[in-house]
Design an enzyme around this catalytic site. Structure first.
Site, mmCIF file in Angstrom:
data_model
loop_
_atom_site.group_PDB
_atom_site.id
_atom_site.type_symbol
_atom_site.label_atom_id
_atom_site.label_comp_id
_atom_site.label_asym_id
_atom_site.label_seq_id
_atom_site.Cartn_x
_atom_site.Cartn_y
_atom_site.Cartn_z
ATOM 1 C CG ASP A 13 -9.536 25.949 33.685
ATOM 2 O OD1 ASP A 13 -9.918 26.038 32.497
ATOM 3 O OD2 ASP A 13 -8.350 26.042 34.023
ATOM 4 N NE ARG A 17 -7.556 21.955 30.248
ATOM 5 C CZ ARG A 17 -7.283 22.439 31.447
ATOM 6 N NH1 ARG A 17 -6.408 21.829 32.227
ATOM 7 N NH2 ARG A 17 -7.872 23.527 31.864
ATOM 8 C CG HIS A 30 -17.917 25.806 26.657
ATOM 9 N ND1 HIS A 30 -17.015 25.988 27.678
ATOM 10 C CD2 HIS A 30 -17.260 26.189 25.520
ATOM 11 C CE1 HIS A 30 -15.878 26.474 27.195
ATOM 12 N NE2 HIS A 30 -16.002 26.593 25.880
ATOM 13 C CG ASN A 61 -12.710 33.508 28.418
ATOM 14 O OD1 ASN A 61 -13.364 33.451 29.460
ATOM 15 N ND2 ASN A 61 -11.579 32.832 28.278
ATOM 16 N NE ARG A 187 -3.311 29.835 34.583
ATOM 17 C CZ ARG A 187 -3.034 28.653 34.035
ATOM 18 N NH1 ARG A 187 -1.856 28.109 34.210
ATOM 19 N NH2 ARG A 187 -3.932 28.014 33.324
HETATM 20 C C1 FPP Z 1 -13.339 27.216 31.121
HETATM 21 O O1 FPP Z 1 -13.034 26.059 30.410
HETATM 22 C C2 FPP Z 1 -14.724 27.588 30.922
HETATM 23 C C3 FPP Z 1 -15.157 28.701 30.276
HETATM 24 C C4 FPP Z 1 -14.243 29.707 29.689
HETATM 25 C C5 FPP Z 1 -16.598 28.968 30.108
HETATM 26 C C6 FPP Z 1 -17.466 28.599 31.252
HETATM 27 C C7 FPP Z 1 -18.845 28.381 30.775
HETATM 28 C C8 FPP Z 1 -19.701 27.440 31.238
HETATM 29 C C9 FPP Z 1 -19.406 26.561 32.365
HETATM 30 C C10 FPP Z 1 -21.032 27.211 30.592
HETATM 31 C C11 FPP Z 1 -21.934 28.382 30.473
HETATM 32 C C12 FPP Z 1 -22.083 29.157 31.695
HETATM 33 C C13 FPP Z 1 -23.200 29.232 32.429
HETATM 34 C C14 FPP Z 1 -23.219 30.127 33.616
HETATM 35 C C15 FPP Z 1 -24.395 28.457 32.144
HETATM 36 P P1 FPP Z 1 -12.009 26.169 29.194
HETATM 37 O O2 FPP Z 1 -12.797 26.305 27.950
HETATM 38 O O3 FPP Z 1 -11.026 27.238 29.477
HETATM 39 O O4 FPP Z 1 -11.340 24.750 29.273
HETATM 40 P P2 FPP Z 1 -9.860 24.379 28.830
HETATM 41 O O5 FPP Z 1 -8.947 25.145 29.731
HETATM 42 O O6 FPP Z 1 -9.824 22.912 29.076
HETATM 43 O O7 FPP Z 1 -9.738 24.743 27.382
#
Ligand code: FPP
Length: 233
Positions: A13, A17, A30, A61, A187
């Site tokens: 997560d 941010r 990402h 998502n 969570r």
């Molecule tokens: C959560 O951060 C992250 C995700 C929903 C996507 C996870 C994807 C990656 C780590 C990269 C691609 C994956 C692989 C396996 C190479 P968020 O976007 O919810 O962050 P936030 O809560 O700060 O908005």
């Protein structure tokens, strides 16, 4: 060194941010998050962790803007293509859990190709949770049990937790011992609700792009400091 947890699950997560704090587009977060995936997988191989499950995309998502969702699939495809030689060298076996059939065609193809290519690798199994929802997984398992019972192949009176666990996406994997969540959120977010019943939780305030191999070792040290009683004394 102490034996590492056999199975580590991670809620990655804070990519968004991390990017926002730097005035960057979310996809940059990402991209950096994918680099953390690379580092953490490498460290799991080095430490002898047998299974690593990463929450990469939840069924919720899809509600994000098309640009971000599409960007995530492209990023995943690039990641798989780029990492294949390293996965082969390091003995990483790729698997996926979730409603994979609902992913874009090109992503499914790349995923299937990588899963096949790495299927005989023996060091660490990297399990990506993609379009994953724990409640849907459990409901699907319940539906499968009901269908078997209706067909007379299963006695409802004989259903145990093991019977249900055998119908989950994770049937062939041990339950995670350690759950790590980054960015400080307390969570579970519909992740492995059944499988995490006895896992130790380590929550770190770091955003996923900033999470390092050192942080992984720190979380494992915290895990080793806990006393796991599984309900006993
Ligand atoms: C959560 O951060 C992250 C995700 C929903 C996507 C996870 C994807 C990656 C780590 C990269 C691609 C994956 C692989 C396996 C190479 P968020 O976007 O919810 O962050 P936030 O809560 O700060 O908005």
């Amino acid at each position: 060194m102490m034996k590492p947890p056999r199975h580590i699950a991670i809620i990655m997560d804070g990519n968004g941010r991390w990017a926002k704090e730097r005035g960057l587009p979310r996809l940059k977060g990402h991209e950096r998050g994918a680099e953390t995936v690379r580092a953490v997988t490498e460290e799991c191989v080095a430490l002898g962790v047998e299974f690593l499950t990463l929450y990469a995309f939840s069924t919720e998502n899809w509600k994000r803007p098309d640009e971000e969702v599409g960007g995530l699939w492209v990023l995943l495809e690039h990641f798989l293509a780029q990492e294949l030689p390293t996965m082969m060298k390091n003995g990483v076996r790729l698997r996926a859990i979730g409603r994979i059939h609902e992913l874009p065609e090109s992503t499914r193809a790349k995923l299937a190709e990588t899963i096949t290519a790495t299927s005989a690798n023996k060091a660490t199994t990297l399990i990506l949770a993609l379009n994953y929802s724990s409640r849907i997984e459990i409901a699907d398992a319940a539906r499968a049990l009901a269908a078997e019972a209706k067909d007379g192949k299963l006695d409802p009176a004989a259903i145990t937790p093991d019977t249900l666990a055998a119908r989950l996406y994770t049937a062939e994997y041990p339950d995670p011992d350690l759950l790590i969540r980054t960015s400080g959120e307390m969570r579970l977010s519909n992740f492995l609700l059944w499988q995490l019943s006895y896992a130790e939780f380590v929550i770190t305030p770091k955003m996923w792009p900033d999470f390092s191999k050192q942080d992984l070792r720190g979380a494992i040290a915290e895990f080793h400091g806990r006393e796991r009683r599984f309900g006993g004394l």
